[in-house]
Enzyme design. Structure first.
Site, short mmCIF file in Angstrom:
data_model
loop_
_atom_site.label_atom_id
_atom_site.label_comp_id
_atom_site.label_asym_id
_atom_site.label_seq_id
_atom_site.Cartn_x
_atom_site.Cartn_y
_atom_site.Cartn_z
CB ILE A 166 56.08 30.12 33.17
CG1 ILE A 166 55.72 31.36 32.54
CG2 ILE A 166 57.67 30.02 33.06
CD1 ILE A 166 56.18 32.58 33.66
N GLY A 196 53.43 21.39 35.84
CA GLY A 196 54.04 22.51 36.35
C GLY A 196 52.82 23.38 36.32
CB SER A 197 55.21 25.11 36.40
OG SER A 197 55.66 25.81 35.42
NE ARG A 198 56.15 33.22 37.47
CZ ARG A 198 57.19 33.95 37.77
NH1 ARG A 198 58.28 33.36 38.46
NH2 ARG A 198 57.43 35.11 37.48
#
Length: 232
Positions: A166, A196-198
């Site tokens: 994500i 990023g990020s997740r």
């Protein structure tokens, strides 16, 4: 593919090569120009110091550790990323798994390694990119509303695991190496998220979870769950 014959513990990820070269040239030009045309001399030294710090931070971001999971691989699920567990809940995943699942989310700061590893051994069934927004990755809705890439892996025991990369508020590019039919290996990179990020991992609802919110994880190394009995 991870190569056990390599002796280096850490290298720079190929996704950062162009950025690192371009940044080096720009910062070098700025620093040289400052020394040539700006007085007093303390200002060029400040410019050069800030440029060096920025360059080292980018180098740190694109580091790419070579890791090999040493534990028993049967039924194990390993974290796909370095970071902090920010979500752990039961959900209904209706796009790929069409069933109840345990969602484990790991948030990466700019100081974490941003290479992503496969969470399980197996075969990739699906690799799907979805455009979207660039909201803060720690927000719950970022899983569905932000730009993301979804990869479904079928393990040798028949379990189906969904791993989702994500993008966040800073991240602007997700790179996914997985493709349908390719081999998934815990010690191999599945992709990379630039700045990023997740990552979200969706597991069968009866999986044994080994982490809790706030735990730190190391991609390709930290066991986060065990899959239950062999699927029929």
């Amino acid at each position: 593919m991870y190569d056990k014959r390599k002796k280096m513990a850490v290298k720079l990820h190929r996704e950062g090569a162009n950025i690192i070269v371009a940044l080096f040239l720009i910062l070098a030009m700025v620093s040289v120009t400052a020394f040539l045309f700006i007085k007093p001399i303390v200002i060029p030294w400040i410019v050069a110091s800030v440029s060096l710090l920025a360059f080292l931070l980018v180098l740190n971001f694109f580091r790419s550790p070579l890791r090999d999971f040493k534990g028993d691989r049967e039924g194990v699920v390993v974290s796909s990323a370095d970071g902090t567990v920010v979500a752990l809940e039961e959900v209904f995943e209706d796009k790929y798994l069409h069933s109840r699942a345990i969602q484990i989310s790991v948030f990466m700061t700019v100081f974490n390694v941003h290479a992503n590893w496969y969470p399980v051994d197996g075969t990739v069934e699906c690799a799907d990119y979805s455009p979207g927004r660039f909201r803060a990755a720690y927000l719950p809705k970022s899983s569905s509303e932000n730009e993301h890439s979804s990869v479904v892996i079928k393990t040798p025991s028949g379990h189906r695991v969904l791993m989702r990369q994500i993008a966040g508020a800073i991240a602007r590019r997700i790179v996914t190496y997985a493709y349908p039919g390719c081999e998934a290996n815990i010690s191999s990179h599945m992709g990379f998220i630039k700045f990023g990020s997740r990552i979200d991992i969706y597991l069968p609802a009866d999986s044994k979870i080994l982490v809790k919110i706030g735990d730190k994880t190391t991609g390709g190394i930290t066991p986060i769950a065990y899959l239950n009995k062999t699927q029929e």
